[in-house]
Design an enzyme around this catalytic site. Sequence first.
Site, mmCIF file in Angstrom:
data_model
loop_
_atom_site.group_PDB
_atom_site.id
_atom_site.type_symbol
_atom_site.label_atom_id
_atom_site.label_comp_id
_atom_site.label_asym_id
_atom_site.label_seq_id
_atom_site.Cartn_x
_atom_site.Cartn_y
_atom_site.Cartn_z
ATOM 1 N N HIS A 191 0.833 -1.219 0.000
ATOM 2 C CA HIS A 191 0.000 0.000 0.000
ATOM 3 C C HIS A 191 0.857 1.254 0.000
ATOM 4 C CE1 HIS A 191 -3.300 -2.794 1.070
ATOM 5 N NE2 HIS A 191 -3.890 -2.036 0.177
ATOM 6 N N GLU A 432 -10.570 -11.175 -4.122
ATOM 7 C CA GLU A 432 -9.132 -11.011 -3.891
ATOM 8 C C GLU A 432 -8.559 -12.116 -3.010
ATOM 9 O OE1 GLU A 432 -8.489 -7.089 -2.305
ATOM 10 O OE2 GLU A 432 -10.257 -7.154 -1.066
ATOM 11 N N ASP A 456 -4.110 -8.349 -3.804
ATOM 12 C CA ASP A 456 -4.263 -9.371 -2.767
ATOM 13 C C ASP A 456 -4.396 -10.756 -3.373
ATOM 14 O OD1 ASP A 456 -4.075 -8.173 -0.210
ATOM 15 O OD2 ASP A 456 -5.866 -7.026 -0.710
ATOM 16 N N CYS A 503 -9.448 -3.925 -10.340
ATOM 17 C CA CYS A 503 -8.964 -2.655 -9.773
ATOM 18 C C CYS A 503 -7.613 -2.781 -9.077
ATOM 19 C CB CYS A 503 -10.001 -2.053 -8.831
ATOM 20 S SG CYS A 503 -10.359 -3.088 -7.412
HETATM 21 C C1 PEP Z 1 -6.282 -5.275 -4.461
HETATM 22 O O1 PEP Z 1 -6.061 -6.030 -3.511
HETATM 23 O O2 PEP Z 1 -5.947 -5.548 -5.631
HETATM 24 C C2 PEP Z 1 -6.970 -3.992 -4.255
HETATM 25 C C3 PEP Z 1 -7.360 -3.259 -5.267
HETATM 26 O O3 PEP Z 1 -7.153 -3.567 -2.988
HETATM 27 P P1 PEP Z 1 -5.958 -3.051 -2.071
HETATM 28 O O4 PEP Z 1 -4.765 -2.821 -2.930
HETATM 29 O O5 PEP Z 1 -6.433 -1.805 -1.400
HETATM 30 O O6 PEP Z 1 -5.764 -4.182 -1.096
HETATM 31 MG MG MG Z 2 -7.054 -5.706 -1.658
#
Ligand code: PEP
Ligand code: MG
Length: 571
Positions: A191, A432, A456, A503
């Site tokens: 993140h 995910e 994830d 996403c």
């Molecule tokens: C992901 O896991 O791909 C996602 C879009 O959520 P995050 O990156 O916030 O875990």
């Molecule tokens: Mg995620």
Amino acid sequence: MHGIPVSGGIAIGHAHLVSHARLEVAHYVVPQRQIADEIARFDSALKTVRADLETLRTQIPANAPQEFDAFLNLHLMILNDATLSSAPREIIEAEQCNAEWALKVQMDALLDQFDQIEDGYLRERKADVIQVVDRVMKVLLGQPGYAPPARTDDEQNLIMVAHDLSPADVIQFKQHQFASFITDLGGTTSHTAIVARSLNIPSIVALHHARQLIRENELIIVDGTQGVIIVDPDPQALAEYKLRQHQWDIERQKLKRLRDTRATTLDEVDVQLQANIELPDDIAGARENGAMGIGLFRTEFLFLNRDNLPDEDEQFEAYRQVVREMDGLPVIIRTYDLGADKQINGAVATGTNPALGLRAIRLSLTEPQMFLAQLRAMLRASHYGKLKILIPMLMSMPEITQALSYIALAKKSLEDQYIPFDRNVEIGGMIEIPAAALAINTFIEKLDFLSIGTNDLIQYTLAIDRTDDSVAHLYDPLHPAVLNLVAHIIKTCNKAGKPIALCGEMAGDVQLTRLLLGFGLRQLSMHPARLLEVKQRVLSSKLRDIVPQVGKMLRVNDPDKLRSMLARLNA
Ligand code: PEP
Ligand code: MG
């Protein structure tokens, strides 16, 4: 130095060493005539901590555990030991550096020795050394000595150099305009990297020793595309990179022309390109880059860097702002994905394996009041535009049922109070976790739309911690298991007529655009800064040519062959 590229472009500027909380300290040269004062400052900090510990020892409450006294004694012993009380003085003198840096250097050397110790109990005392040093450091920082050299640069010429930063630390950088951002730790989908990417400046993670080797104010070139930094470059390198920087800027300018162009393939298939945002203010970037909606609003960032929680009204204002500014375009707001590396109040993650622990919807279901406040805020905002609710980290049918029952509860409470909301608000889930991908039919049955979180999904499928730079090189979106899972989700959803988006960071990787289109994906959500480049790729793609090639790629296990097939697909 080489690291993992996070965000492209070239920055040339002066290093600014940043620290987050503990034991990340500034490093600067102290002039010879100030050295004695610097040593005195160090001694005085030791004295203060010694006095503090002594006082604590005389004030131990009667009901305190017995070990408390022993623990304070141990800390006093550590403090008084020459390795901590005297060695740093020599370092200040020899290196002509500030006291904090000397203490840190000495502590690192000590900790290395601890790592060699076989005895488990003694090895554990490492934590005590850190705590004692931490105390001295806090006193030193409260009594600054010789001021580090004043800089003449403005923010736009600063390269932020950090050992490790949490996503909460990085989000604060959004208020600034630094030239670049580099860290020693982190993986490409951590993140921290994701937020760094959204700053839209060249950035690199996993440089390992940058923070240690680079000095304050040194001139640095950051090539965020290649993942390379050059410290103290010679004039030729500088000239070469200035040229590349200029070329990059020209490319960016050209892309801007695509802002209002519809994202359609050469054979007239429409693709929805949406933006991921972390804070309401990111909408400006999303609009500037022609986003056709918000595909992921990571609301947990509203909960970070503060002592209290945002209440329902505050959240409502934030969600309504986004919905209003997107002016009728769809806005997908995700319920908070807190836990693991995004902890409220900057708390340290608990549990032996935070990524597999109480995170996202799991946390929401254990905190009904907090969850309901967020759901009510989202529902209230749904009255002002096209809002959809997205739930992260769903894994099983009972979780979906519980989450939906909380949404029903939130709706009922609003109805009882005659507060308007969109009664048909769509509810979606993130796919995910491999279990969700494999049992995709449950999700199709229960939810209105789905979104694949590949960050994830890859982490859990390949068993690599997103935040751990020691396994970051194993991150591989082209692993056959990942490709087949992603293709399976898309195909099953398309067959069932269930809207499916992606996403994760894969969506913004232009090398993967055709592959994903070939799987049947028609909706991608990514960092605003990636939108135009991906659009350009969509515009130059012909599905009729892509689909057969992609079908073959799903049956290939050899990574080299797969990579050459991908290169051909993108040619
Ligand atoms: C992901 O896991 O791909 C996602 C879009 O959520 P995050 O990156 O916030 O875990
Ligand atoms: Mg995620």
